[in-house]
Design a protein around this motif. Structure first.
Motif: not given
Length: 226
Positions: A33-56
């Motif tokens: 429910s904290a996600a902004v701009g998308v419906e809570a409970g919707r699914s997604a696939k993890v694509i990548s991680f950015t550096e450094p690991a902070e924020g979004d």
């Protein structure tokens, strides 16, 4: 009944997602429910991680979309939401028995004058559809390319992509460096050509020295053979 709060991603969850992505198995996550701009409970696939690991710093692709969006650990979870249950329709209300009305004495009264028709209310202005807040795209990392020359005229290249060094001391032909320098500002071309010219002169002097030594050795061989 209040909905159960979904747990956001922990450090162990993030390590698991990184391991799955490295193994070529992008894991599924769900929006909280904290996600902004998308419906809570919707699914997604993890694509990548950015550096450094902070924020979004977690990039995902929502199911059914082609866009890659960035989210923070608080906006994602590994817990799949439970399916919604349909609430039963309320039972039809039981009609209460009404008592038979008592007889009313009818007394003649003059009818009131007809009321003037009221103007129809103006149609309400359509409510603008609320668009989801735009998600910020992942900020591209800076790239630093470093060329290094030796006194012998050999060249190597280093590539720094953000906080990662993707290429270290990889050999590069002097001719390729010379061609690339001609496409850059004159100061770069001048510096590169000065290094290449100096190396060329050293190698030319070395070749002349070797030729003289070879000629001397050939004369000595001829004398021994005569």
């Amino acid at each position: 009944m209040a909905k159960a709060k979904q747990n956001s991603l922990s450090e162990e969850d993030i390590d698991y997602l990184r391991a799955e992505l490295t193994a070529g198995r992008p894991a599924a996550v769900w929006f909280t429910s904290a996600a902004v701009g998308v419906e809570a409970g919707r699914s997604a696939k993890v694509i990548s991680f950015t550096e450094p690991a902070e924020g979004d710093f977690i990039q995902v692709r929502p199911t059914g979309d082609k866009d890659e969006l960035s989210f923070s650990p608080a906006e994602l979870t590994l817990e799949k939401p439970a399916p919604r249950r349909r609430t039963p329709a309320p039972a039809a209300a039981v009609k209460e028995e009404t008592e038979e009305p008592a007889p009313v004495e009818h007394i003649y009264t003059p009818a009131p004058p007809p009321a003037k028709p009221k103007p129809a209310p103006a149609p309400a202005a359509p409510v603008a559809e609320r668009k989801p807040a735009a998600r910020k795209q992942a900020k591209p990392a800076e790239v630093t390319v470093t060329l290094v020359s030796t006194v012998e005229g050999e060249w190597t290249v280093d590539v720094q992509w953000g906080s990662k060094r993707t290429l270290k001391a990889s050999p590069v032909a002097a001719s390729a460096v010379s061609q690339a320098a001609k496409l850059l500002p004159p100061e770069v071309d001048e510096a590169v050509e000065s290094v290449i010219d100096a190396a060329r002169e050293r190698h030319l002097a070395r070749v002349e020295q070797l030729r003289a030594e070879l000629a001397e050795a050939q004369r000595a061989l001829d004398e021994l053979s005569g």
